[in-house]
Design a protein around this motif. Structure first.
Motif, PDB file in Angstrom:
ATOM      1  N   THR A 108       0.816  -1.217   0.000  1.00  0.00           N
ATOM      2  CA  THR A 108       0.000   0.000   0.000  1.00  0.00           C
ATOM      3  C   THR A 108       0.849   1.266   0.000  1.00  0.00           C
ATOM      4  OG1 THR A 108      -1.578  -1.237   1.332  1.00  0.00           O
ATOM      5  CG2 THR A 108      -1.948   1.125   1.165  1.00  0.00           C
ATOM      6  N   MET A 109       1.805   1.319   0.923  1.00  0.00           N
ATOM      7  CA  MET A 109       2.522   2.575   1.144  1.00  0.00           C
ATOM      8  C   MET A 109       3.793   2.706   0.302  1.00  0.00           C
ATOM      9  SD  MET A 109       0.488   3.857   3.350  1.00  0.00           S
ATOM     10  CE  MET A 109       1.290   5.301   4.015  1.00  0.00           C
ATOM     11  N   GLU A 110       4.437   1.615   0.000  1.00  0.00           N
ATOM     12  CA  GLU A 110       5.713   1.694  -0.705  1.00  0.00           C
ATOM     13  C   GLU A 110       5.544   1.555  -2.216  1.00  0.00           C
ATOM     14  OE1 GLU A 110       8.672   2.326   0.654  1.00  0.00           O
ATOM     15  OE2 GLU A 110       7.920   2.396   2.707  1.00  0.00           O
ATOM     16  N   THR A 111       4.799   0.517  -2.628  1.00  0.00           N
ATOM     17  CA  THR A 111       4.649   0.328  -4.077  1.00  0.00           C
ATOM     18  C   THR A 111       3.402   1.050  -4.601  1.00  0.00           C
ATOM     19  OG1 THR A 111       3.259  -1.637  -4.135  1.00  0.00           O
ATOM     20  CG2 THR A 111       5.589  -1.992  -3.714  1.00  0.00           C
ATOM     21  N   LYS A 112       2.604   1.599  -3.694  1.00  0.00           N
ATOM     22  CA  LYS A 112       1.380   2.357  -4.048  1.00  0.00           C
ATOM     23  C   LYS A 112       0.349   1.484  -4.780  1.00  0.00           C
ATOM     24  CE  LYS A 112       3.531   6.276  -2.849  1.00  0.00           C
ATOM     25  NZ  LYS A 112       4.764   5.787  -2.324  1.00  0.00           N
ATOM     26  N   ASN A 113       0.462   0.181  -4.561  1.00  0.00           N
ATOM     27  CA  ASN A 113      -0.511  -0.732  -5.145  1.00  0.00           C
ATOM     28  C   ASN A 113      -1.663  -0.840  -4.150  1.00  0.00           C
ATOM     29  OD1 ASN A 113      -1.723  -2.628  -6.714  1.00  0.00           O
ATOM     30  ND2 ASN A 113       0.035  -3.995  -6.827  1.00  0.00           N
ATOM     31  N   VAL A 114      -2.487   0.212  -4.085  1.00  0.00           N
ATOM     32  CA  VAL A 114      -3.444   0.365  -2.991  1.00  0.00           C
ATOM     33  C   VAL A 114      -4.533  -0.707  -3.021  1.00  0.00           C
ATOM     34  CG1 VAL A 114      -5.018   1.983  -1.876  1.00  0.00           C
ATOM     35  CG2 VAL A 114      -2.992   2.832  -3.010  1.00  0.00           C
ATOM     36  N   ASP A 115      -5.051  -1.008  -4.204  1.00  0.00           N
ATOM     37  CA  ASP A 115      -6.139  -1.988  -4.264  1.00  0.00           C
ATOM     38  C   ASP A 115      -5.646  -3.378  -3.870  1.00  0.00           C
ATOM     39  OD1 ASP A 115      -5.095  -1.038  -6.969  1.00  0.00           O
ATOM     40  OD2 ASP A 115      -5.697  -3.069  -7.449  1.00  0.00           O
ATOM     41  N   TYR A 116      -4.404  -3.700  -4.256  1.00  0.00           N
ATOM     42  CA  TYR A 116      -3.851  -4.994  -3.871  1.00  0.00           C
ATOM     43  C   TYR A 116      -3.621  -5.031  -2.355  1.00  0.00           C
ATOM     44  CZ  TYR A 116      -0.969  -9.215  -4.192  1.00  0.00           C
ATOM     45  OH  TYR A 116      -0.469 -10.491  -4.042  1.00  0.00           O
ATOM     46  N   GLY A 117      -3.182  -3.903  -1.806  1.00  0.00           N
ATOM     47  CA  GLY A 117      -3.016  -3.801  -0.357  1.00  0.00           C
ATOM     48  C   GLY A 117      -4.350  -4.016   0.355  1.00  0.00           C
ATOM     49  N   SER A 118      -5.426  -3.492  -0.232  1.00  0.00           N
ATOM     50  CA  SER A 118      -6.757  -3.682   0.355  1.00  0.00           C
ATOM     51  C   SER A 118      -7.141  -5.157   0.348  1.00  0.00           C
ATOM     52  CB  SER A 118      -7.807  -2.895  -0.430  1.00  0.00           C
ATOM     53  OG  SER A 118      -7.471  -1.541  -0.453  1.00  0.00           O
ATOM     54  N   ALA A 119      -6.814  -5.835  -0.751  1.00  0.00           N
ATOM     55  CA  ALA A 119      -7.116  -7.271  -0.840  1.00  0.00           C
ATOM     56  C   ALA A 119      -6.318  -8.038   0.219  1.00  0.00           C
ATOM     57  CB  ALA A 119      -6.792  -7.786  -2.239  1.00  0.00           C
ATOM     58  N   LEU A 120      -5.084  -7.633   0.439  1.00  0.00           N
ATOM     59  CA  LEU A 120      -4.272  -8.289   1.463  1.00  0.00           C
ATOM     60  C   LEU A 120      -4.857  -8.040   2.858  1.00  0.00           C
ATOM     61  CD1 LEU A 120      -0.706  -7.443   0.103  1.00  0.00           C
ATOM     62  CD2 LEU A 120      -1.702  -9.722   0.277  1.00  0.00           C
ATOM     63  N   ALA A 121      -5.417  -6.844   3.058  1.00  0.00           N
ATOM     64  CA  ALA A 121      -6.051  -6.540   4.343  1.00  0.00           C
ATOM     65  C   ALA A 121      -7.251  -7.458   4.565  1.00  0.00           C
ATOM     66  CB  ALA A 121      -6.477  -5.078   4.380  1.00  0.00           C
ATOM     67  N   VAL A 122      -8.001  -7.718   3.484  1.00  0.00           N
ATOM     68  CA  VAL A 122      -9.138  -8.635   3.592  1.00  0.00           C
ATOM     69  C   VAL A 122      -8.629 -10.028   3.967  1.00  0.00           C
ATOM     70  CG1 VAL A 122     -11.013  -9.753   2.312  1.00  0.00           C
ATOM     71  CG2 VAL A 122     -10.560  -7.319   1.973  1.00  0.00           C
ATOM     72  N   LEU A 123      -7.526 -10.438   3.341  1.00  0.00           N
ATOM     73  CA  LEU A 123      -6.941 -11.747   3.653  1.00  0.00           C
ATOM     74  C   LEU A 123      -6.575 -11.829   5.144  1.00  0.00           C
ATOM     75  CD1 LEU A 123      -5.581 -14.487   2.662  1.00  0.00           C
ATOM     76  CD2 LEU A 123      -3.482 -13.153   2.488  1.00  0.00           C
ATOM     77  N   ILE A 124      -6.006 -10.743   5.671  1.00  0.00           N
ATOM     78  CA  ILE A 124      -5.605 -10.743   7.087  1.00  0.00           C
ATOM     79  C   ILE A 124      -6.833 -10.883   7.989  1.00  0.00           C
ATOM     80  CG2 ILE A 124      -4.586  -9.322   8.918  1.00  0.00           C
ATOM     81  CD1 ILE A 124      -2.709  -8.148   6.790  1.00  0.00           C
ATOM     82  N   VAL A 125      -7.918 -10.209   7.621  1.00  0.00           N
ATOM     83  CA  VAL A 125      -9.142 -10.301   8.425  1.00  0.00           C
ATOM     84  C   VAL A 125      -9.681 -11.737   8.398  1.00  0.00           C
ATOM     85  CG1 VAL A 125     -11.550  -9.563   8.579  1.00  0.00           C
ATOM     86  CG2 VAL A 125      -9.774  -7.888   8.122  1.00  0.00           C
TER      87      VAL A 125
END
Lengths: 295, 469
Positions: free
Chosen positions: A259-276
């Protein structure tokens, strides 16, 4: 009026609404928005989605092919084992030892609990200095002991150990305090009766303390496993961007990196869903394994 | 029944909250559209906008200013002094939210524009980093400002003010430029029997020197490839190109420029395999390898003009107090050209004017702040202030005053000498190659040098992402 004031529940709900609204705005709304974002195409941090991904579930497919997702999942599972064995296990030993001394209990309680009050970021910087390659404290000690070559404590083979050691150390005191409180709740009469029967110290621990601590240990275990999923600041401070060679990513640090480094925000969001999802599944599993007993 | 009512009430609150949040988004979108429309209208009919603007109250205003003159930046104190002088002169005040220039800062600025909390005046990059807020019409072109304030930035050579990558217009008034070159620790060179590299230094000579330095027990190159490979990335690619084509991002890995990028990556891999980088280059931070250089353990450091201040600071017992400088230690450091190869001479460096002052549309449309913002930028880019900031770097001034080298320390003087021999300054192609396209060759550098990913694959992946943006 009279007793009816206690039957009227409306005021209670009025007072609950602000907190509920706060939760909705700052927790549930971002949570659901994050799920939506994971299907969108978002060009950079802070900007809105420009439309759905093609296909809309592309991020979830990519997750399966992304080797660093698997690296972060593997490391997170290792972290769970380390927290269970290293944090709860050591905390049990320390609690039993402190419980068996007659003087200085308060001193040890304070000393063991102290790392909890220091911010994880500060601890990360502290351990960075300890493990520093050139002139770090540990390498200096090894040099004094006769080692001629410097050890890179952050090199690929050893980085996970270097990362997990401070995390483990930091939270031992937390579980130690919970466990020692549990030990204090065990009646002295049981120990006195065992002593009259001729029980040794080990037998008292084995047959009285540990069985009666079962529920407390279960609680600690659940907290440790779910807590391992949230570890972020200390590993990120010590090993930014999963260095070296992206081998130290945890699920939380990898999500932040995307999310913050590569700015791949939507992929970061998907990873957040995975963590949940992972958190929900694991807490269910852990609750099933460490079932509390009724005495 | 009561329970149902309560459940209904709570659900209603939830829906209301969600709607409110959604509504906020819509409002924001509408506001953004409105700003864009305003920007368009203003551009189309500048005179009309002038007449539409409400009369300024004339009272002192507080300007929100964001710059990168903070932290260890050489000009942090110069900026504070200049702001104080401007405040005293005009009676206005500055709310300074400057921060060290890094990726977090860039993200913060872009996000501030997105959510409508941008500053009034911004000192920021003029390359691809500025695209999003220029596209949104949230900063004012210099020409539009000059329509009302004809003297705005008229002391600057317009040819040296960068055009926006979005619309070709000029937005940012530059102050100080930058250069990237090679710092050397001369004490190590002497001990290894290596001469200070000169203007005709080549990569082959560099490798020979590295071998001698390594044999003398020192690390030849101070660089953290796992953390900041940026400088080596830039020059390694540049060494397979020329100043004429360096700023062209390849269309594909197969074309000539694409091959130059691959060769550049392979050059870094070769240096890594030869053991010229620190043993912990893949796990070290940039601060650690920089410390190796300043503490006399590594000989060469490729970095930017801003590092002059860092090296000088490392030679002071109190980094804040220049009177505590260890002159003998500072004398060990020098700065020279980056080893050349092929069509790129060692004296062809990377540099230019990559940043400048923007006036935001928000400040421009505020009748109270418009004049103050213009006055602030004019002051900060005046003939008297720019040389203080530019020092040994370039500026865009038409009539740059003669620099008094007596006020500079030894390393700054050496930097000025080095700059006098530069044959060309070319911008950094990485400033055009922004976003996640960089990941495969920047964050992926450790994988490239260790052979886990081939240079061809890494470059191809980055270019594909860039071309799909």
């Amino acid at each position: 009026m009279g007793a009816s004031i206690y039957r009227n529940k409306k005021p209670a709900f009025v007072f609950l609404i602000p907190a509920f609204a706060f939760m909705v705005v700052f927790l549930y709304y971002p949570f659901f928005k994050n799920i939506i974002n994971s299907f969108m195409e978002i060009k950079q941090l802070g900007s809105s989605g420009t439309g759905l991904n093609t296909p809309w579930y592309a991020n979830y497919v990519e997750m399966f092919h992304d080797e660093y997702v698997w690296v972060s999942l593997r490391n997170t599972l290792i972290m769970m084992v380390v927290t269970l064995v290293g944090q709860v296990g050591i905390a049990i030993i320390l609690a039993l030892m402190v419980d068996n001394i007659s003087r200085g209990k308060q001193f040890f309680k304070t000393v063991f609990f102290f790392p909890i009050v220091i911010s994880a970021t500060a601890l990360g910087l502290l351990f960075n200095l300890l493990f520093l390659y050139d002139k770090g404290m540990i390498n200096q000690i090894l040099e004094m002991l006769g080692k001629t070559e410097l050890t890179d404590w952050k090199a690929e083979g050893i980085a996970l150990f270097t990362m997990m050691l401070p995390v483990m150390w930091q939270y031992v005191g937390f579980y130690f305090v919970i466990l020692i409180t549990g030990l204090n709740n065990i009646s002295d009469e049981l120990y006195e009766a065992a002593e009259i029967d001729g029980a040794t110290t080990w037998q008292k621990v084995r047959y009285i303390s540990i069985p009666l601590l079962h529920n407390v240990i279960c609680t600690c275990s659940v907290l440790a496993v779910t807590g391992a999923l949230k570890v972020f600041d200390l590993p990120w401070t010590m090993f930014p961007k999963g260095m070296p060679l992206k081998s130290t990513f945890l699920t939380g640090t990898y999500m932040y990196y995307q999310t913050m480094e590569t700015k791949n925000v939507d992929y970061g969001s998907a990873l957040a869903v995975l963590i949940v999802v992972l958190g929900i599944v694991l807490s269910k599993v852990v609750n099933a394994i460490f079932k509390e007993k009724d005495y | 029944m009561k329970k149902r009512l309560i459940a209904g009430l709570l659900a209603g609150v939830m829906v209301f909250s969600l709607t409110a949040c959604g509504g906020a988004d819509k409002n924001q979108g509408t506001a953004q559209e409105a700003t864009q429309e305003t920007a368009q209208e203003t551009t189309d009919a500048e005179e009309e906008t002038e007449s539409d603007a409400a009369e300024p109250s004339g009272a002192p205003v507080e300007l929100n200013v964001t710059t990168t003159f903070a932290g260890e930046d050489t000009n942090a104190q110069n900026f504070k002094d200049a702001v104080a002088a401007w405040e005293a002169e005009t009676g206005n005040t500055v709310a300074d939210s400057s921060a060290t220039s890094d990726e977090t800062f860039k993200t913060r600025v872009v996000t501030d524009f997105e959510v409508g909390s941008e500053p009034d005046v911004l000192f920021f990059f003029n390359g691809a980093d500025a695209n999003s807020f220029i596209e949104a019409g949230k900063v004012v072109p210099i020409d539009e400002i000059r329509a009302e304030y004809p003297e705005y930035a008229d002391n600057m050579n317009d040819d040296l003010i960068a055009d926006s990558l979005v619309d070709g217009k000029k937005y940012a008034v530059p102050v100080n430029g930058y250069w990237e070159a090679m710092f050397v620790n001369t004490a190590i060179l002497e001990e290894a029997g290596v001469e200070k590299p000169g203007a005709d230094y080549t990569m082959d000579q560099f490798k020979e020197d590295c071998e001698k330095i390594k044999a003398a027990g020192y690390t030849p190159i101070a660089a953290a490839l796992g953390n900041i490979p940026h400088y080596w990335w830039e020059f390694a690619i540049f060494n397979h190109q020329s100043p004429e084509n360096h700023l062209e991002v390849p269309a594909s890995v197969e074309d000539e420029n694409g091959q130059a990028w691959v060769d550049g990556m392979n050059d870094i891999k070769e240096l890594y395999e030869l053991g010229y980088f620190p043993d912990n280059t893949l796990s070290a931070t940039d601060d650690e390898t920089f410390a190796m250089f300043t503490e006399g353990k590594a000989a060469f450091l490729i970095d930017g003009s801003w590092k002059v201040g860092g090296i000088v600071g490392a030679c002071q017992s109190d980094p804040e107090d220049t009177s505590t400088i260890d002159a003998d230690k500072l004398a060990q450091f020098d700065v020279t050209y980056v080893p050349g190869n092929g069509d790129r001479k060692a004296t062809d460096l990377v540099g230019g004017l990559s940043m400048g002052y923007y006036i935001t549309r928000k400040a421009w449309d505020d009748p109270d702040k418009r004049a103050a913002a213009v006055s602030f930028v004019e002051y900060m880019t005046s003939d008297s202030i720019v040389p203080i900031f530019a020092q040994h770097t370039a500026s865009a001034l038409k009539n740059a005053p003669e620099v008094d080298s007596a006020q500079f320390n030894e390393l700054q003087v050496k930097a000025m000498d080095m700059m006098s021999g530069v044959t060309s300054l070319t911008g950094a192609v990485q400033d055009l190659f922004q976003g996640d396209c960089r990941v495969s060759t920047f964050d992926g550098m450790p994988e490239i040098v260790t052979g886990k990913v081939s240079a061809v694959d890494a470059v191809a992946e980055g270019l594909e992402m860039y071309n799909n943006q």
